[in-house]
Write an enzyme that holds these catalytic residues in place. Structure first.
Site, PDB file in Angstrom:
ATOM      1  N   GLU A   1     -21.590 -52.543   2.939  1.00  0.00           N
ATOM      2  CA  GLU A   1     -22.203 -51.481   2.140  1.00  0.00           C
ATOM      3  C   GLU A   1     -22.374 -50.269   3.034  1.00  0.00           C
ATOM      4  OE1 GLU A   1     -25.671 -52.363  -0.142  1.00  0.00           O
ATOM      5  OE2 GLU A   1     -24.971 -54.393  -0.581  1.00  0.00           O
TER       6      GLU A   1
ATOM      7  N   GLN B   1     -31.278 -59.930  18.261  1.00  0.00           N
ATOM      8  CA  GLN B   1     -30.117 -59.070  18.483  1.00  0.00           C
ATOM      9  C   GLN B   1     -29.456 -59.408  19.814  1.00  0.00           C
ATOM     10  OE1 GLN B   1     -31.563 -55.057  17.980  1.00  0.00           O
ATOM     11  NE2 GLN B   1     -31.546 -55.226  15.758  1.00  0.00           N
ATOM     12  N   ARG B   2     -28.157 -59.123  19.882  1.00  0.00           N
ATOM     13  CA  ARG B   2     -27.335 -59.333  21.087  1.00  0.00           C
ATOM     14  C   ARG B   2     -27.186 -60.824  21.425  1.00  0.00           C
ATOM     15  NH1 ARG B   2     -24.908 -55.266  22.564  1.00  0.00           N
ATOM     16  NH2 ARG B   2     -24.590 -55.981  24.664  1.00  0.00           N
ATOM     17  N   LYS B   3     -27.301 -61.672  20.395  1.00  0.00           N
ATOM     18  CA  LYS B   3     -27.139 -63.109  20.598  1.00  0.00           C
ATOM     19  C   LYS B   3     -26.020 -63.678  19.733  1.00  0.00           C
ATOM     20  CE  LYS B   3     -31.790 -63.753  22.151  1.00  0.00           C
ATOM     21  NZ  LYS B   3     -33.057 -64.362  22.067  1.00  0.00           N
ATOM     22  N   GLY B   4     -25.255 -62.806  19.072  1.00  0.00           N
ATOM     23  CA  GLY B   4     -24.106 -63.244  18.294  1.00  0.00           C
ATOM     24  C   GLY B   4     -24.368 -63.488  16.817  1.00  0.00           C
ATOM     25  N   TYR B   5     -25.610 -63.288  16.362  1.00  0.00           N
ATOM     26  CA  TYR B   5     -25.920 -63.557  14.961  1.00  0.00           C
ATOM     27  C   TYR B   5     -25.356 -62.492  14.015  1.00  0.00           C
ATOM     28  CZ  TYR B   5     -28.952 -67.220  16.671  1.00  0.00           C
ATOM     29  OH  TYR B   5     -29.427 -68.336  17.289  1.00  0.00           O
ATOM     30  N   GLY B   6     -25.305 -61.252  14.467  1.00  0.00           N
ATOM     31  CA  GLY B   6     -24.752 -60.180  13.634  1.00  0.00           C
ATOM     32  C   GLY B   6     -23.291 -60.428  13.321  1.00  0.00           C
ATOM     33  N   LYS B   7     -22.505 -60.739  14.342  1.00  0.00           N
ATOM     34  CA  LYS B   7     -21.085 -61.016  14.131  1.00  0.00           C
ATOM     35  C   LYS B   7     -20.898 -62.301  13.326  1.00  0.00           C
ATOM     36  CE  LYS B   7     -19.153 -58.434  17.971  1.00  0.00           C
ATOM     37  NZ  LYS B   7     -18.421 -58.500  19.230  1.00  0.00           N
TER      38      LYS B   7
ATOM     39  N   SER C   1     -25.658 -48.063   9.449  1.00  0.00           N
ATOM     40  CA  SER C   1     -26.497 -47.551  10.533  1.00  0.00           C
ATOM     41  C   SER C   1     -25.625 -47.463  11.783  1.00  0.00           C
ATOM     42  CB  SER C   1     -27.660 -48.508  10.791  1.00  0.00           C
ATOM     43  OG  SER C   1     -27.164 -49.744  11.293  1.00  0.00           O
TER      44      SER C   1
END
Length: 123
Positions: A33, A7-13, A37
């Site tokens: 969906e 997390q906080r490494k750009g993978y989510g975006k 969260s």
């Protein structure tokens, strides 16, 4: 889903960008969906904000609508409206709707939205 140590490494975006790129290739609009969260809502709000600001900057001085933003970004209009309202980009004055696109305001919102995430090459 991004595991905690990534997390906080750009993978989510990056994953959000990838899913919207697939939607655009299929000629469909995308949306996550639900229910989201708290972290998911924050990630999508940040990503949507960056895409909307990117669109506004690209079309500065031209007329555009939420439908135009939706067609180019793949974001559903309901998500565009929600994002604009959450970020204070929309003002309601005497039954009129105004879009706030002041450069300084957009720069501040863009800064608050954080890093853009890992780059995605659509090709």
């Amino acid at each position: 889903m991004v595991l905690p140590f990534y997390q906080r490494k750009g993978y989510g975006k990056f994953l959000i960008s990838f899913s919207y790129e697939l939607s655009l290739k299929e000629g469909k609009l995308g949306s996550p969906e639900r229910p989201l969260s708290d972290l998911g809502r924050a990630s999508y709000l940040s990503w949507w904000t960056q895409r909307i600001i990117e669109y506004i900057r690209k079309h500065q001085g031209k007329s555009f609508s939420p439908q135009d933003i939706s067609k180019e970004s793949g974001i559903m209009e309901t998500d565009i409206f929600w994002t604009m309202e959450q970020q204070g980009m929309v003002k309601y004055i005497q039954n009129q709707v105004y879009l706030c696109i002041d450069t300084d305001f957009l720069n501040e919102l863009d800064k608050k939205a954080g890093q853009p995430g890992k780059p995605l090459k659509p090709e």
